[in-house]
Scaffold this motif. Structure first.
Motif, PDB file in Angstrom:
ATOM      1  N   ASN A   1       0.825  -1.209   0.000  1.00 42.68           N
ATOM      2  CA  ASN A   1       0.000   0.000   0.000  1.00 42.68           C
ATOM      3  C   ASN A   1       0.859   1.259   0.000  1.00 42.68           C
ATOM      4  OD1 ASN A   1      -2.498  -1.404   0.144  1.00 42.68           O
ATOM      5  ND2 ASN A   1      -2.135  -1.767   2.312  1.00 42.68           N
ATOM      6  N   TYR A   2       2.013   1.188   0.658  1.00 41.37           N
ATOM      7  CA  TYR A   2       2.882   2.351   0.791  1.00 41.37           C
ATOM      8  C   TYR A   2       4.338   1.921   0.655  1.00 41.37           C
ATOM      9  CZ  TYR A   2      -1.281   4.404   2.967  1.00 41.37           C
ATOM     10  OH  TYR A   2      -2.555   4.840   3.213  1.00 41.37           O
ATOM     11  N   LEU A   3       5.158   2.862   0.176  1.00 40.53           N
ATOM     12  CA  LEU A   3       6.601   2.648   0.125  1.00 40.53           C
ATOM     13  C   LEU A   3       7.308   3.951   0.448  1.00 40.53           C
ATOM     14  CD1 LEU A   3       9.141   0.873  -0.911  1.00 40.53           C
ATOM     15  CD2 LEU A   3       8.982   2.366  -2.901  1.00 40.53           C
ATOM     16  N   LEU A   4       8.287   3.884   1.332  1.00 40.45           N
ATOM     17  CA  LEU A   4       9.195   5.007   1.568  1.00 40.45           C
ATOM     18  C   LEU A   4      10.593   4.525   1.226  1.00 40.45           C
ATOM     19  CD1 LEU A   4       9.940   7.823   2.603  1.00 40.45           C
ATOM     20  CD2 LEU A   4      10.144   6.822   4.892  1.00 40.45           C
ATOM     21  N   ASP A   5      11.173   5.092   0.180  1.00 38.03           N
ATOM     22  CA  ASP A   5      12.515   4.731  -0.269  1.00 38.03           C
ATOM     23  C   ASP A   5      13.459   5.841   0.187  1.00 38.03           C
ATOM     24  OD1 ASP A   5      14.668   3.640  -1.556  1.00 38.03           O
ATOM     25  OD2 ASP A   5      13.672   3.396  -3.485  1.00 38.03           O
ATOM     26  N   ILE A   6      14.379   5.524   1.097  1.00 35.69           N
ATOM     27  CA  ILE A   6      15.278   6.537   1.658  1.00 35.69           C
ATOM     28  C   ILE A   6      16.615   6.505   0.914  1.00 35.69           C
ATOM     29  CG2 ILE A   6      16.443   7.356   3.735  1.00 35.69           C
ATOM     30  CD1 ILE A   6      14.231   6.009   5.358  1.00 35.69           C
ATOM     31  N   HIS A   7      16.985   7.652   0.374  1.00 35.25           N
ATOM     32  CA  HIS A   7      18.175   7.765  -0.484  1.00 35.25           C
ATOM     33  C   HIS A   7      19.107   8.862   0.010  1.00 35.25           C
ATOM     34  CE1 HIS A   7      17.488   5.687  -4.538  1.00 35.25           C
ATOM     35  NE2 HIS A   7      16.515   5.257  -3.761  1.00 35.25           N
ATOM     36  N   CYS A   8      20.315   8.866  -0.563  1.00 36.36           N
ATOM     37  CA  CYS A   8      21.203  10.024  -0.523  1.00 36.36           C
ATOM     38  C   CYS A   8      21.565  10.343  -1.973  1.00 36.36           C
ATOM     39  CB  CYS A   8      22.462   9.740   0.285  1.00 36.36           C
ATOM     40  SG  CYS A   8      22.186   9.670   2.068  1.00 36.36           S
ATOM     41  N   THR A   9      21.909  11.592  -2.241  1.00 34.20           N
ATOM     42  CA  THR A   9      22.198  12.023  -3.602  1.00 34.20           C
ATOM     43  C   THR A   9      23.687  11.898  -3.928  1.00 34.20           C
ATOM     44  OG1 THR A   9      22.390  14.306  -2.829  1.00 34.20           O
ATOM     45  CG2 THR A   9      20.252  13.619  -3.694  1.00 34.20           C
ATOM     46  N   ILE A  10      23.991  11.803  -5.245  1.00 36.50           N
ATOM     47  CA  ILE A  10      25.389  11.667  -5.660  1.00 36.50           C
ATOM     48  C   ILE A  10      26.089  13.016  -5.749  1.00 36.50           C
ATOM     49  CG2 ILE A  10      25.000   9.511  -6.906  1.00 36.50           C
ATOM     50  CD1 ILE A  10      24.907  11.127  -9.491  1.00 36.50           C
ATOM     51  N   LYS A  11      25.301  14.109  -5.673  1.00 35.36           N
ATOM     52  CA  LYS A  11      25.861  15.450  -5.642  1.00 35.36           C
ATOM     53  C   LYS A  11      25.268  16.204  -4.461  1.00 35.36           C
ATOM     54  CE  LYS A  11      27.323  16.322 -10.373  1.00 35.36           C
ATOM     55  NZ  LYS A  11      27.313  17.338 -11.448  1.00 35.36           N
ATOM     56  N   PRO A  12      25.961  17.245  -3.963  1.00 28.54           N
ATOM     57  CA  PRO A  12      25.446  18.001  -2.822  1.00 28.54           C
ATOM     58  C   PRO A  12      24.002  18.433  -3.025  1.00 28.54           C
ATOM     59  CG  PRO A  12      27.682  18.689  -3.312  1.00 28.54           C
ATOM     60  CD  PRO A  12      27.277  17.749  -4.414  1.00 28.54           C
ATOM     61  N   SER A  13      23.211  18.345  -1.972  1.00 26.91           N
ATOM     62  CA  SER A  13      21.791  18.664  -2.080  1.00 26.91           C
ATOM     63  C   SER A  13      21.197  18.920  -0.708  1.00 26.91           C
ATOM     64  CB  SER A  13      21.042  17.499  -2.735  1.00 26.91           C
ATOM     65  OG  SER A  13      19.656  17.741  -2.777  1.00 26.91           O
ATOM     66  N   THR A  14      20.242  19.847  -0.659  1.00 26.25           N
ATOM     67  CA  THR A  14      19.406  19.952   0.523  1.00 26.25           C
ATOM     68  C   THR A  14      18.405  18.803   0.446  1.00 26.25           C
ATOM     69  OG1 THR A  14      17.900  21.433  -0.644  1.00 26.25           O
ATOM     70  CG2 THR A  14      19.623  22.455   0.669  1.00 26.25           C
ATOM     71  N   PRO A  15      17.906  18.320   1.580  1.00 32.09           N
ATOM     72  CA  PRO A  15      16.936  17.222   1.549  1.00 32.09           C
ATOM     73  C   PRO A  15      15.669  17.608   0.784  1.00 32.09           C
ATOM     74  CG  PRO A  15      17.838  17.486   3.754  1.00 32.09           C
ATOM     75  CD  PRO A  15      18.285  18.678   2.966  1.00 32.09           C
ATOM     76  N   PHE A  16      15.099  16.643   0.071  1.00 32.20           N
ATOM     77  CA  PHE A  16      13.819  16.858  -0.591  1.00 32.20           C
ATOM     78  C   PHE A  16      13.081  15.529  -0.742  1.00 32.20           C
ATOM     79  CE2 PHE A  16      16.775  16.079  -4.070  1.00 32.20           C
ATOM     80  CZ  PHE A  16      16.062  15.319  -4.994  1.00 32.20           C
ATOM     81  N   VAL A  17      11.782  15.619  -0.955  1.00 34.64           N
ATOM     82  CA  VAL A  17      10.959  14.427  -1.169  1.00 34.64           C
ATOM     83  C   VAL A  17      10.556  14.385  -2.634  1.00 34.64           C
ATOM     84  CG1 VAL A  17       8.830  13.213  -0.551  1.00 34.64           C
ATOM     85  CG2 VAL A  17      10.085  14.494   1.199  1.00 34.64           C
ATOM     86  N   TYR A  18      10.685  13.207  -3.254  1.00 37.95           N
ATOM     87  CA  TYR A  18      10.224  13.018  -4.624  1.00 37.95           C
ATOM     88  C   TYR A  18       8.985  12.130  -4.599  1.00 37.95           C
ATOM     89  CZ  TYR A  18       9.764  11.491  -9.412  1.00 37.95           C
ATOM     90  OH  TYR A  18       9.248  11.218 -10.654  1.00 37.95           O
ATOM     91  N   CYS A  19       7.901  12.596  -5.188  1.00 38.87           N
ATOM     92  CA  CYS A  19       6.661  11.821  -5.230  1.00 38.87           C
ATOM     93  C   CYS A  19       5.708  12.441  -6.236  1.00 38.87           C
ATOM     94  CB  CYS A  19       5.991  11.764  -3.849  1.00 38.87           C
ATOM     95  SG  CYS A  19       5.416  13.367  -3.243  1.00 38.87           S
ATOM     96  N   GLU A  20       4.617  11.751  -6.535  1.00 38.70           N
ATOM     97  CA  GLU A  20       3.608  12.316  -7.419  1.00 38.70           C
ATOM     98  C   GLU A  20       2.880  13.448  -6.718  1.00 38.70           C
ATOM     99  OE1 GLU A  20       0.993   9.574  -9.298  1.00 38.70           O
ATOM    100  OE2 GLU A  20       2.606   8.369 -10.161  1.00 38.70           O
ATOM    101  N   ASN A  21       2.334  14.346  -7.515  1.00 38.07           N
ATOM    102  CA  ASN A  21       1.678  15.535  -6.973  1.00 38.07           C
ATOM    103  C   ASN A  21       0.178  15.280  -6.764  1.00 38.07           C
ATOM    104  OD1 ASN A  21       1.377  18.251  -6.170  1.00 38.07           O
ATOM    105  ND2 ASN A  21       0.766  18.839  -8.234  1.00 38.07           N
ATOM    106  N   THR A  22      -0.135  14.464  -5.743  1.00 38.83           N
ATOM    107  CA  THR A  22      -1.528  14.220  -5.366  1.00 38.83           C
ATOM    108  C   THR A  22      -1.698  14.579  -3.899  1.00 38.83           C
ATOM    109  OG1 THR A  22      -1.340  11.940  -4.527  1.00 38.83           O
ATOM    110  CG2 THR A  22      -1.521  12.230  -6.929  1.00 38.83           C
ATOM    111  N   LEU A  23      -2.917  14.765  -3.471  1.00 41.05           N
ATOM    112  CA  LEU A  23      -3.170  15.117  -2.073  1.00 41.05           C
ATOM    113  C   LEU A  23      -2.643  14.042  -1.133  1.00 41.05           C
ATOM    114  CD1 LEU A  23      -6.802  16.593  -2.279  1.00 41.05           C
ATOM    115  CD2 LEU A  23      -4.653  17.845  -1.981  1.00 41.05           C
TER     116      LEU A  23
END
Length: 215
Positions: free
Chosen positions: A34-56
């Motif tokens: 029903n749900y998935l949270l995939d926790i990553h780190c980036t290959i280049k410097p980055s502030t944290p962000f969430v990637y997901c579809e734009n739904t409520l």
């Protein structure tokens, strides 16, 4: 690795790496989640962000994380290169998938805050009780800005090069030169943020994406 067409029975010759074999083993589990949270780190410097579809539903969970940006693909026009991710695979099978980019992999991640945010998400979806204790209380310090990916930048020649060492969420002005592909200038069509800039530049594979704030 998580595209529907990569199937062990139909394409056995493609299953040559440990990663591809593992993806096939995980698919049945993810297809029924029903749900998935995939926790990553980036290959280049980055502030944290969430990637997901734009739904409520996606945004409600994304806001569990104290991330200044939420990055989403444009509705109904997901770039092919992003379909292969685990969060997209979950979404295509009726679940809700999110990827949390916790920052640069060479910089220590805030593990306690990540854990607390994850527990907060689990509370919202009902996997743990509302009275469950967390080690760190999360009170988002700022309102997240939602960015919509509108373009994928891919090299067409072996002479593709960025004009600078772009980092995640770097800004580029409308009309500014992003890269050169041989003698051709690759310009930003509008003011944008650089998303997922790559280290390895391969012909017809994404070098980065461009995203704009949602209105």
């Amino acid at each position: 690795m998580f595209t529907d067409e990569l199937d062990a029975k139909n394409n056995p010759h493609k299953l040559k790496s440990v990663e591809k074999i593992r993806a096939q083993e995980l698919k049945p589990l993810l297809a029924n989640a029903n749900y998935l949270l995939d926790i990553h780190c980036t290959i280049k410097p980055s502030t944290p962000f969430v990637y997901c579809e734009n739904t409520l539903h996606h945004l409600r969970l994304a806001k569990c994380f104290d991330a200044p940006y939420i990055v989403s693909p444009k509705a109904k026009s997901l770039p092919p290169s992003l379909i292969s991710s685990t969060d997209s695979y979950i979404d295509r099978h009726g679940g809700i998938g999110l990827t949390y980019e916790a920052g640069w992999h060479k910089k220590p991640a805030p593990v306690k805050i990540i854990m607390a945010s994850t527990l907060q998400m689990l509370k919202i979806i009902g996997s743990i009780g509302q009275d469950a204790q967390t080690a760190v209380k999360i009170n988002p310090t700022q309102k997240s800005t939602t960015l919509i990916i509108y373009q994928e930048i891919s090299p067409k020649t072996t002479k593709f090069r960025f004009v600078k060492d772009w980092k995640n969420l770097d800004k580029i002005s409308a009309g500014a030169t992003l890269a050169f592909d041989g003698k051709k200038k690759i310009r930003a069509l509008k003011s944008a943020y650089i998303i997922f800039p790559k280290l390895d530049l391969i012909i017809n594979k994404p070098a980065c994406y461009l995203a704009t704030p949602i209105k």
